[in-house]
Design a protein around this motif. Sequence first.
Motif, mmCIF file in Angstrom:
data_model
loop_
_atom_site.group_PDB
_atom_site.id
_atom_site.type_symbol
_atom_site.label_atom_id
_atom_site.label_comp_id
_atom_site.label_asym_id
_atom_site.label_seq_id
_atom_site.Cartn_x
_atom_site.Cartn_y
_atom_site.Cartn_z
ATOM 1 N N TRP A 88 -25.106 75.684 -34.558
ATOM 2 C CA TRP A 88 -26.198 76.138 -33.707
ATOM 3 C C TRP A 88 -27.079 74.970 -33.266
ATOM 4 N N LEU A 89 -27.432 74.076 -34.203
ATOM 5 C CA LEU A 89 -28.387 73.017 -33.912
ATOM 6 C C LEU A 89 -27.726 71.725 -33.427
ATOM 7 N N LEU A 90 -26.560 71.392 -34.010
ATOM 8 C CA LEU A 90 -25.952 70.100 -33.690
ATOM 9 C C LEU A 90 -24.423 70.236 -33.662
ATOM 10 N N PRO A 91 -23.902 70.992 -32.701
ATOM 11 C CA PRO A 91 -22.450 71.247 -32.690
ATOM 12 C C PRO A 91 -21.606 69.995 -32.529
ATOM 13 N N GLN A 92 -22.159 68.960 -31.871
ATOM 14 C CA GLN A 92 -21.374 67.738 -31.676
ATOM 15 C C GLN A 92 -21.105 67.004 -32.982
ATOM 16 N N ALA A 93 -21.887 67.323 -34.027
ATOM 17 C CA ALA A 93 -21.679 66.662 -35.316
ATOM 18 C C ALA A 93 -20.418 67.143 -36.021
ATOM 19 N N ILE A 94 -19.886 68.296 -35.611
ATOM 20 C CA ILE A 94 -18.705 68.855 -36.278
ATOM 21 C C ILE A 94 -17.529 67.889 -36.201
ATOM 22 N N THR A 95 -17.348 67.241 -35.028
ATOM 23 C CA THR A 95 -16.235 66.310 -34.864
ATOM 24 C C THR A 95 -16.343 65.147 -35.842
ATOM 25 N N TYR A 96 -17.549 64.600 -36.012
ATOM 26 C CA TYR A 96 -17.750 63.483 -36.944
ATOM 27 C C TYR A 96 -17.510 63.920 -38.390
ATOM 28 N N ILE A 97 -17.939 65.126 -38.720
ATOM 29 C CA ILE A 97 -17.713 65.640 -40.072
ATOM 30 C C ILE A 97 -16.219 65.825 -40.325
ATOM 31 N N LEU A 98 -15.506 66.323 -39.314
ATOM 32 C CA LEU A 98 -14.059 66.487 -39.453
ATOM 33 C C LEU A 98 -13.378 65.138 -39.663
ATOM 34 N N ILE A 99 -13.803 64.111 -38.929
ATOM 35 C CA ILE A 99 -13.209 62.784 -39.090
ATOM 36 C C ILE A 99 -13.490 62.239 -40.487
ATOM 37 N N SER A 152 -13.280 72.644 -49.923
ATOM 38 C CA SER A 152 -13.789 73.808 -49.197
ATOM 39 C C SER A 152 -14.597 73.392 -47.977
ATOM 40 N N ALA A 153 -15.345 72.293 -48.108
ATOM 41 C CA ALA A 153 -16.117 71.805 -46.967
ATOM 42 C C ALA A 153 -15.190 71.445 -45.812
ATOM 43 N N GLU A 154 -14.064 70.823 -46.146
ATOM 44 C CA GLU A 154 -13.107 70.471 -45.102
ATOM 45 C C GLU A 154 -12.474 71.718 -44.506
ATOM 46 N N ILE A 155 -12.139 72.692 -45.353
ATOM 47 C CA ILE A 155 -11.567 73.951 -44.865
ATOM 48 C C ILE A 155 -12.535 74.647 -43.915
ATOM 49 N N MET A 156 -13.803 74.728 -44.315
ATOM 50 C CA MET A 156 -14.800 75.413 -43.493
ATOM 51 C C MET A 156 -15.082 74.654 -42.201
ATOM 52 N N ALA A 157 -15.045 73.319 -42.264
ATOM 53 C CA ALA A 157 -15.258 72.529 -41.046
ATOM 54 C C ALA A 157 -14.104 72.740 -40.066
ATOM 55 N N ILE A 158 -12.864 72.759 -40.591
ATOM 56 C CA ILE A 158 -11.703 73.022 -39.737
ATOM 57 C C ILE A 158 -11.801 74.418 -39.144
ATOM 58 N N ALA A 159 -12.153 75.383 -39.995
ATOM 59 C CA ALA A 159 -12.269 76.768 -39.530
ATOM 60 C C ALA A 159 -13.363 76.893 -38.477
ATOM 61 N N LEU A 160 -14.510 76.263 -38.713
ATOM 62 C CA LEU A 160 -15.622 76.336 -37.762
ATOM 63 C C LEU A 160 -15.230 75.732 -36.431
ATOM 64 N N ASN A 161 -14.534 74.599 -36.475
ATOM 65 C CA ASN A 161 -14.116 73.951 -35.235
ATOM 66 C C ASN A 161 -13.183 74.858 -34.439
ATOM 67 N N GLU A 162 -12.306 75.582 -35.144
ATOM 68 C CA GLU A 162 -11.377 76.492 -34.466
ATOM 69 C C GLU A 162 -12.097 77.737 -33.964
#
Length: 322
Positions: A88-99, A152-162
């Motif tokens: 909601w606040l910083l969606p562009q950060a998801i890509t960096y978290i995934l990396i 789990s953080a990685e799983i949720m980040a992948i899921a959120l990105n999808e």
Amino acid sequence: MPGGLVALLDDISVIARVAAASIDDVGVAVGKAGTKAAGVVIDDAAVTPSYVTGLHPSRELPIIAKIAQGSLKNKLLFLLPGALLLSWLLPQAITYILILGGSYLAFEGAEKVLEKLGGEKHGKTLEDAIDDPAKFEQERIAGAIRTDLILSAEIMAIALNEVATQTDSFWTRAIALAAVGIAITAIVYGAVALIVKMDDVGLHMTERASTSAQAIGRALLKAMPILLTALSLIGTIAMLWVGGGIVLHGLHELNLHAPSDLAHGAQHAVEEATGAFAGVAGWLTYAAISALVGLALGMLIVFVMHKVLRMGHGVGKEAEAH
């Protein structure tokens, strides 16, 4: 009155269709997110049985249950709200978290490869004497839950990105992420429970009067070490493949297209050359390249962590000295 009733029924049917569409959106999002996270799930299932190794068989299932409860808390109480807030606040950060997550998976996978090749172990071993079983059990559970938090953080980040690419609805995202978290936890720890009790089942069957039951029991006992070895190998490959793939995709999202374009170029070349087997051969090619990227990146991180920054250096030797 009849007209009002018809209008009411019409409104109800509209609401029902919207609800059905939302459920369908959730189902699609959950399916795709779960597929994307499959590699991390395989690693999670491969890692978890080690946390009950060396403990009394009567404590295996209770420990797994406690780890599963901790995993659900990690996903639903901490990671889910954080992921939704971030989207909601910083969606562009998801890509960096995934990396970052992909790099961590590559690091873990490369470290396991080095250990299997005879390199130094970084972490506690199971050879130490257990003076206080209750304390040891609590420490083992806490360590498992900490490891689960990272996975789990990685799983949720992948899921959120999808999920973010499937729907803009906050509640659909929330429900989909919760469903992914619950489903993956149930699958992983249900599978782990079956794996760690397989030898007990096999032993019980060898004591039966039936010769066929005894044969199945002996087969299960023989299969257990092979299964654990296979899970460890699959988990390592999965970490490198998923980690490298996440990094390639993330760099592409950040407009660094060359690595991803090279990988996809090789995939398409193999697809054109293999005819009827194009789909499988192309997928395997991209997966293999992703794994090699993950291995190269992981080796670099291992070198920096252990040789340059000296983090975790010597842990394996100290543990072996005990």
